[in-house]
Enzyme design. Sequence first.
Site, PDB file in Angstrom:
ATOM      1  N   ASP A 282       0.876  -1.178   0.000  1.00  0.00           N
ATOM      2  CA  ASP A 282       0.000   0.000   0.000  1.00  0.00           C
ATOM      3  C   ASP A 282       0.914   1.229   0.000  1.00  0.00           C
ATOM      4  OD1 ASP A 282      -3.251   0.317   1.315  1.00  0.00           O
ATOM      5  OD2 ASP A 282      -2.018   2.067   0.806  1.00  0.00           O
ATOM      6  N   ASN A 283       0.504   2.285  -0.679  1.00  0.00           N
ATOM      7  CA  ASN A 283       1.339   3.509  -0.632  1.00  0.00           C
ATOM      8  C   ASN A 283       0.831   4.497   0.416  1.00  0.00           C
ATOM      9  OD1 ASN A 283      -0.937   4.572  -1.802  1.00  0.00           O
ATOM     10  ND2 ASN A 283       0.059   5.378  -3.628  1.00  0.00           N
ATOM     11  N   LEU A 284      -0.163   4.102   1.183  1.00  0.00           N
ATOM     12  CA  LEU A 284      -0.733   4.914   2.265  1.00  0.00           C
ATOM     13  C   LEU A 284      -1.342   6.227   1.755  1.00  0.00           C
ATOM     14  CD1 LEU A 284       1.955   4.407   5.106  1.00  0.00           C
ATOM     15  CD2 LEU A 284      -0.138   3.124   4.715  1.00  0.00           C
TER      16      LEU A 284
ATOM     17  N   SER B 205     -16.480  -2.714  -9.939  1.00  0.00           N
ATOM     18  CA  SER B 205     -17.565  -1.982  -9.290  1.00  0.00           C
ATOM     19  C   SER B 205     -18.827  -2.059 -10.129  1.00  0.00           C
ATOM     20  CB  SER B 205     -17.130  -0.520  -9.147  1.00  0.00           C
ATOM     21  OG  SER B 205     -18.232   0.305  -8.875  1.00  0.00           O
TER      22      SER B 205
ATOM     23  N   TYR C 213     -13.455   7.786 -12.820  1.00  0.00           N
ATOM     24  CA  TYR C 213     -13.193   6.658 -11.907  1.00  0.00           C
ATOM     25  C   TYR C 213     -13.815   5.382 -12.468  1.00  0.00           C
ATOM     26  CZ  TYR C 213     -14.373   3.373  -8.205  1.00  0.00           C
ATOM     27  OH  TYR C 213     -14.555   2.217  -7.488  1.00  0.00           O
TER      28      TYR C 213
ATOM     29  N   LYS D 109     -12.351   1.502 -14.127  1.00  0.00           N
ATOM     30  CA  LYS D 109     -12.789   0.123 -13.819  1.00  0.00           C
ATOM     31  C   LYS D 109     -13.133  -0.619 -15.113  1.00  0.00           C
ATOM     32  CE  LYS D 109     -12.427   0.364  -9.346  1.00  0.00           C
ATOM     33  NZ  LYS D 109     -11.251  -0.258  -8.725  1.00  0.00           N
TER      34      LYS D 109
ATOM     35  N   ASN E  24     -22.579  -1.585  -2.954  1.00  0.00           N
ATOM     36  CA  ASN E  24     -22.201  -0.503  -2.022  1.00  0.00           C
ATOM     37  C   ASN E  24     -21.709  -1.060  -0.684  1.00  0.00           C
ATOM     38  OD1 ASN E  24     -23.912   0.734  -4.126  1.00  0.00           O
ATOM     39  ND2 ASN E  24     -23.722   2.569  -2.895  1.00  0.00           N
TER      40      ASN E  24
ATOM     41  N   LEU F 245     -23.034   7.643   1.570  1.00  0.00           N
ATOM     42  CA  LEU F 245     -24.142   7.763   2.509  1.00  0.00           C
ATOM     43  C   LEU F 245     -23.781   7.324   3.940  1.00  0.00           C
ATOM     44  CD1 LEU F 245     -27.154   8.362   2.953  1.00  0.00           C
ATOM     45  CD2 LEU F 245     -27.640   5.993   2.289  1.00  0.00           C
TER      46      LEU F 245
ATOM     47  N   GLY G 188     -25.556  12.918 -11.793  1.00  0.00           N
ATOM     48  CA  GLY G 188     -24.875  11.641 -12.068  1.00  0.00           C
ATOM     49  C   GLY G 188     -25.453  10.464 -11.301  1.00  0.00           C
TER      50      GLY G 188
HETATM   51  P1  NAD Z   1      -9.525   2.567   0.021  1.00  0.00           P
HETATM   52  O1  NAD Z   1      -9.139   3.889  -0.561  1.00  0.00           O
HETATM   53  O2  NAD Z   1      -9.892   2.507   1.440  1.00  0.00           O
HETATM   54  O3  NAD Z   1      -8.360   1.505  -0.264  1.00  0.00           O
HETATM   55  C1  NAD Z   1      -7.527   1.556  -1.398  1.00  0.00           C
HETATM   56  C2  NAD Z   1      -6.087   1.485  -0.925  1.00  0.00           C
HETATM   57  O4  NAD Z   1      -5.199   1.522  -2.055  1.00  0.00           O
HETATM   58  C3  NAD Z   1      -5.670   2.647  -0.019  1.00  0.00           C
HETATM   59  O5  NAD Z   1      -5.153   2.130   1.185  1.00  0.00           O
HETATM   60  C4  NAD Z   1      -4.622   3.411  -0.817  1.00  0.00           C
HETATM   61  O6  NAD Z   1      -3.637   3.964   0.018  1.00  0.00           O
HETATM   62  C5  NAD Z   1      -4.071   2.325  -1.740  1.00  0.00           C
HETATM   63  N1  NAD Z   1      -3.521   2.788  -3.026  1.00  0.00           N
HETATM   64  C6  NAD Z   1      -4.098   3.623  -3.930  1.00  0.00           C
HETATM   65  N2  NAD Z   1      -3.277   3.798  -4.985  1.00  0.00           N
HETATM   66  C7  NAD Z   1      -2.161   3.049  -4.749  1.00  0.00           C
HETATM   67  C8  NAD Z   1      -0.948   2.832  -5.470  1.00  0.00           C
HETATM   68  N3  NAD Z   1      -0.702   3.425  -6.640  1.00  0.00           N
HETATM   69  N4  NAD Z   1      -0.005   2.009  -4.932  1.00  0.00           N
HETATM   70  C9  NAD Z   1      -0.233   1.406  -3.736  1.00  0.00           C
HETATM   71  N5  NAD Z   1      -1.338   1.589  -3.007  1.00  0.00           N
HETATM   72  C10 NAD Z   1      -2.305   2.414  -3.518  1.00  0.00           C
HETATM   73  O7  NAD Z   1     -10.710   1.993  -0.908  1.00  0.00           O
HETATM   74  P2  NAD Z   1     -11.708   0.787  -0.623  1.00  0.00           P
HETATM   75  O8  NAD Z   1     -13.049   1.345  -0.354  1.00  0.00           O
HETATM   76  O9  NAD Z   1     -11.093  -0.177   0.307  1.00  0.00           O
HETATM   77  O10 NAD Z   1     -11.766   0.168  -2.091  1.00  0.00           O
HETATM   78  C11 NAD Z   1     -10.892  -0.867  -2.504  1.00  0.00           C
HETATM   79  C12 NAD Z   1     -11.107  -1.129  -3.989  1.00  0.00           C
HETATM   80  O11 NAD Z   1     -12.481  -1.455  -4.210  1.00  0.00           O
HETATM   81  C13 NAD Z   1     -10.808   0.069  -4.872  1.00  0.00           C
HETATM   82  O12 NAD Z   1     -10.198  -0.378  -6.066  1.00  0.00           O
HETATM   83  C14 NAD Z   1     -12.182   0.636  -5.164  1.00  0.00           C
HETATM   84  O13 NAD Z   1     -12.233   1.338  -6.387  1.00  0.00           O
HETATM   85  C15 NAD Z   1     -13.027  -0.630  -5.219  1.00  0.00           C
HETATM   86  N6  NAD Z   1     -14.438  -0.381  -4.939  1.00  0.00           N
HETATM   87  C16 NAD Z   1     -14.794   0.274  -3.790  1.00  0.00           C
HETATM   88  C17 NAD Z   1     -16.133   0.567  -3.553  1.00  0.00           C
HETATM   89  C18 NAD Z   1     -16.539   1.321  -2.312  1.00  0.00           C
HETATM   90  O14 NAD Z   1     -17.641   1.858  -2.289  1.00  0.00           O
HETATM   91  N7  NAD Z   1     -15.714   1.403  -1.277  1.00  0.00           N
HETATM   92  C19 NAD Z   1     -17.117   0.157  -4.481  1.00  0.00           C
HETATM   93  C20 NAD Z   1     -16.730  -0.535  -5.618  1.00  0.00           C
HETATM   94  C21 NAD Z   1     -15.379  -0.803  -5.845  1.00  0.00           C
HETATM   95  N1  UFG Z   2     -26.824   9.938  -0.644  1.00  0.00           N
HETATM   96  C1  UFG Z   2     -27.502  10.947   0.026  1.00  0.00           C
HETATM   97  N2  UFG Z   2     -26.762  11.771   0.824  1.00  0.00           N
HETATM   98  C2  UFG Z   2     -25.419  11.662   0.989  1.00  0.00           C
HETATM   99  C3  UFG Z   2     -24.750  10.625   0.297  1.00  0.00           C
HETATM  100  C4  UFG Z   2     -25.483   9.791  -0.512  1.00  0.00           C
HETATM  101  O1  UFG Z   2     -28.699  11.097  -0.111  1.00  0.00           O
HETATM  102  O2  UFG Z   2     -24.818  12.461   1.716  1.00  0.00           O
HETATM  103  C5  UFG Z   2     -27.600   9.011  -1.484  1.00  0.00           C
HETATM  104  C6  UFG Z   2     -27.213   9.030  -2.938  1.00  0.00           C
HETATM  105  O3  UFG Z   2     -27.921  10.006  -3.639  1.00  0.00           O
HETATM  106  C7  UFG Z   2     -27.543   7.605  -3.370  1.00  0.00           C
HETATM  107  C8  UFG Z   2     -27.253   6.778  -2.110  1.00  0.00           C
HETATM  108  O4  UFG Z   2     -27.315   7.692  -1.025  1.00  0.00           O
HETATM  109  O5  UFG Z   2     -28.904   7.489  -3.672  1.00  0.00           O
HETATM  110  C9  UFG Z   2     -25.883   6.112  -2.119  1.00  0.00           C
HETATM  111  O6  UFG Z   2     -24.880   7.067  -2.402  1.00  0.00           O
HETATM  112  P1  UFG Z   2     -23.324   6.750  -2.205  1.00  0.00           P
HETATM  113  O7  UFG Z   2     -22.588   7.992  -2.552  1.00  0.00           O
HETATM  114  O8  UFG Z   2     -23.082   6.158  -0.874  1.00  0.00           O
HETATM  115  O9  UFG Z   2     -23.061   5.587  -3.264  1.00  0.00           O
HETATM  116  P2  UFG Z   2     -23.236   5.588  -4.842  1.00  0.00           P
HETATM  117  O10 UFG Z   2     -24.135   4.447  -5.167  1.00  0.00           O
HETATM  118  O11 UFG Z   2     -23.575   6.915  -5.381  1.00  0.00           O
HETATM  119  O12 UFG Z   2     -21.740   5.312  -5.309  1.00  0.00           O
HETATM  120  C10 UFG Z   2     -21.112   4.076  -4.993  1.00  0.00           C
HETATM  121  C11 UFG Z   2     -19.610   4.243  -4.869  1.00  0.00           C
HETATM  122  C12 UFG Z   2     -19.018   4.616  -6.196  1.00  0.00           C
HETATM  123  C13 UFG Z   2     -19.461   3.663  -7.259  1.00  0.00           C
HETATM  124  C14 UFG Z   2     -20.968   3.559  -7.272  1.00  0.00           C
HETATM  125  C15 UFG Z   2     -21.479   2.567  -8.274  1.00  0.00           C
HETATM  126  O13 UFG Z   2     -19.301   5.252  -3.953  1.00  0.00           O
HETATM  127  O14 UFG Z   2     -17.617   4.532  -6.105  1.00  0.00           O
HETATM  128  O15 UFG Z   2     -21.422   3.150  -5.991  1.00  0.00           O
HETATM  129  O16 UFG Z   2     -21.000   1.314  -7.938  1.00  0.00           O
HETATM  130  F1  UFG Z   2     -19.026   4.110  -8.461  1.00  0.00           F
END
Ligand code: NAD
Ligand code: UFG
Length: 337
Positions: free
Chosen positions: A31-33, A124, A149, A153, A179, A200, A294
Amino acid sequence: MKTLVTGGLGFIGSETVVKLIEAGHEAVIVDNLSNSKLAVLDRIEGITNVRPRFYKIDLCNLDAITDVMEKERPEAVIHFAGLKAVGESVEKPLMYYHNNLLSTMNLLDAMRKFDCHNIVFSSSATVYGVPEHVPLVETDPVGHATNPYGETKVMIEHILMDVQKSWPELNVALLRYFNPIGGHPSGLLGEDPNGIPNNLMPYITQVAIGKRDHLRVWGNTYPTPDGTGIRDYIHVLDLAEGHVATLKKLAQNPGLVIYNLGTGKGTSVLEMVHAFEKATGVKIPYIIYPVRPGDVAENYANCDKAAKELGWKAKFDVVDACRDAYNFQKKNPNGIE
Ligand code: NAD
Ligand code: UFG
């Protein structure tokens, strides 16, 4: 299985490392933190009594990941590392394309060099773009993500599919998360966003501890029963277990596999507020705002394929996830320090 976990100190990665250790795997973290803290490593150790080896490297540095791969020779990689903030990706698209694509290409290069031929990728639901119907199935059209973003993916899925065709021994699992919410029941691991949360659940938990005044509900005029947006919220512990199940699948040399990981159930914003109040007894004041550009009305998964082929199913519901997310927030009011 010895597994290299990229982004293993992040929200989903850290929970998955815990599950891997609990299932008897050896986890090594890179991880790069950039979006996580080193203290997460102590917390993983606190939960499991195992301190995984950790390399602070940036995957955009090919030499660095090649060195780790040579030293560790993992059998599998779970690739969580990446930038994930939708809004930021619209403002800084090049940063997202550069980080997410280059890190994946370097990783694949290093895997090929040392014949590591199993990779699980964090994709995702965003790859489905604006859904034509729900629930979404894996064969639904992919592409036209609504932001850079999401495009990363889509592109990484294509890169992995092309590389798999040219290197048939490579096993690839594309996991399309819906989610993810919640946290570890110990309160040691959870979602720790920087600044004002976009998502959310962390927004609700910050309202619950008094850090924010009220929840801004983004619109109540969608064609859904209560007018607010519907999503498929999956407990991060269930999601983490999905990765353990996927590793088992890859051990059978399936080539390319794709799974939705969700619960199969949609929950509206207002239903989530009520679930949170039920789980915690804390009232969440909210105000209806205009819709967020969006956003889609409704998005949830059909997870039958994962159930059938991985023997995996989400066990927790949104009330469980609200309780665990709140517990983490209460114990870490300023995030992980
Ligand atoms: P997160 O940001 O908590 O974790 C990602 C980690 O990757 C971080 O610790 C960051 O420091 C590290 N990182 C980023 N770029 C790097 C690099 N170049 N080299 C080394 N480390 C690097 O995110 P998360 O919520 O744990 O998500 C993990 C994965 O799942 C991501 O790829 C994200 O796009 C995907 N994902 C997340 C969600 C969500 O809602 N959390 C939904 C769908 C997909
Ligand atoms: N919402 C609110 N208030 C807030 C935040 C969210 O009403 O403060 C609502 C949004 O409008 C949506 C729902 O809560 O209806 C969920 O919103 P999130 O932002 O939690 O999640 P999204 O579904 O919009 O997005 C998530 C991830 C994205 C990913 C997407 C599709 O955050 O990275 O799902 O997979 F791209």
